[in-house]
Motif scaffolding. Sequence first.
Motif, PDB file in Angstrom:
ATOM      1  N   GLY A  95     -28.273  21.775  52.146  1.00  0.00           N
ATOM      2  CA  GLY A  95     -27.041  21.532  51.420  1.00  0.00           C
ATOM      3  C   GLY A  95     -27.049  20.384  50.431  1.00  0.00           C
ATOM      4  N   TRP A  96     -28.188  20.072  49.871  1.00  0.00           N
ATOM      5  CA  TRP A  96     -28.255  19.000  48.877  1.00  0.00           C
ATOM      6  C   TRP A  96     -27.986  19.569  47.493  1.00  0.00           C
ATOM      7  N   LEU A 101     -26.789  14.683  45.772  1.00  0.00           N
ATOM      8  CA  LEU A 101     -27.958  13.843  45.480  1.00  0.00           C
ATOM      9  C   LEU A 101     -27.554  12.621  44.661  1.00  0.00           C
ATOM     10  N   MET A 102     -26.644  12.807  43.708  1.00  0.00           N
ATOM     11  CA  MET A 102     -26.179  11.669  42.889  1.00  0.00           C
ATOM     12  C   MET A 102     -25.397  10.673  43.749  1.00  0.00           C
ATOM     13  N   GLN A 103     -24.570  11.190  44.653  1.00  0.00           N
ATOM     14  CA  GLN A 103     -23.803  10.310  45.544  1.00  0.00           C
ATOM     15  C   GLN A 103     -24.727   9.554  46.493  1.00  0.00           C
ATOM     16  N   ALA A 104     -25.743  10.235  47.008  1.00  0.00           N
ATOM     17  CA  ALA A 104     -26.705   9.585  47.904  1.00  0.00           C
ATOM     18  C   ALA A 104     -27.429   8.465  47.178  1.00  0.00           C
ATOM     19  N   GLN A 109     -29.072   6.092  49.754  1.00  0.00           N
ATOM     20  CA  GLN A 109     -29.583   6.956  50.822  1.00  0.00           C
ATOM     21  C   GLN A 109     -30.871   7.605  50.324  1.00  0.00           C
ATOM     22  N   HIS A 110     -31.606   8.220  51.226  1.00  0.00           N
ATOM     23  CA  HIS A 110     -32.916   8.772  50.889  1.00  0.00           C
ATOM     24  C   HIS A 110     -32.990  10.260  51.234  1.00  0.00           C
ATOM     25  N   ILE A 144     -33.964  14.011  40.997  1.00  0.00           N
ATOM     26  CA  ILE A 144     -33.714  12.584  41.219  1.00  0.00           C
ATOM     27  C   ILE A 144     -34.347  11.761  40.093  1.00  0.00           C
ATOM     28  N   ARG A 145     -35.556  12.091  39.701  1.00  0.00           N
ATOM     29  CA  ARG A 145     -36.204  11.378  38.592  1.00  0.00           C
ATOM     30  C   ARG A 145     -35.408  11.532  37.305  1.00  0.00           C
ATOM     31  N   SER A 146     -34.973  12.748  37.002  1.00  0.00           N
ATOM     32  CA  SER A 146     -34.216  12.966  35.756  1.00  0.00           C
ATOM     33  C   SER A 146     -32.870  12.257  35.821  1.00  0.00           C
TER      34      SER A 146
END
Length: 151
Positions: A95-96, A101-104, A109-110, A144-146
Amino acid sequence: MDSCCQTSIENPTTTNLCPVCKQKGKSVQLITLKAMLKPAALERIQPELTYVFCGNSSCDVVYFSSVQTFSKDMVKVTVFQKDDAVDVPVCYCFGWTRERLMQADLKSQHPIDHIRDQVQANRCGCDVNNPQGACCLGNVTAFIRSYHILK
């Protein structure tokens, strides 16, 4: 570790170039199509054929073989590579979404560690949950990199 996220040898195909966009695709297992296609499309699968996933974001085709194609509207879920909305999953098993992912990231968070832990615990089902039929960690890492570059 024997799981859906292990790299496997691709089956040879007649062609792995999408008939619409001419981009090279990646072979997917039949089980992926069986899990992803809507019933009307599922009835058209030819099990003896090799199918390929088209990851080109500007192409409507999701899966193709030497004789047929299946477009975005024939798939049960929104395809990460084909839709840039924030609520689209990047990791289908856990569920990512892009938004999560942006909020984490903002909370330090990882998510990659979380997903790896789940994979190591043999909990992933990428072959039936992810339209590309392969592990999502590459997509998660790239997103995540972008995101960091765009921030």
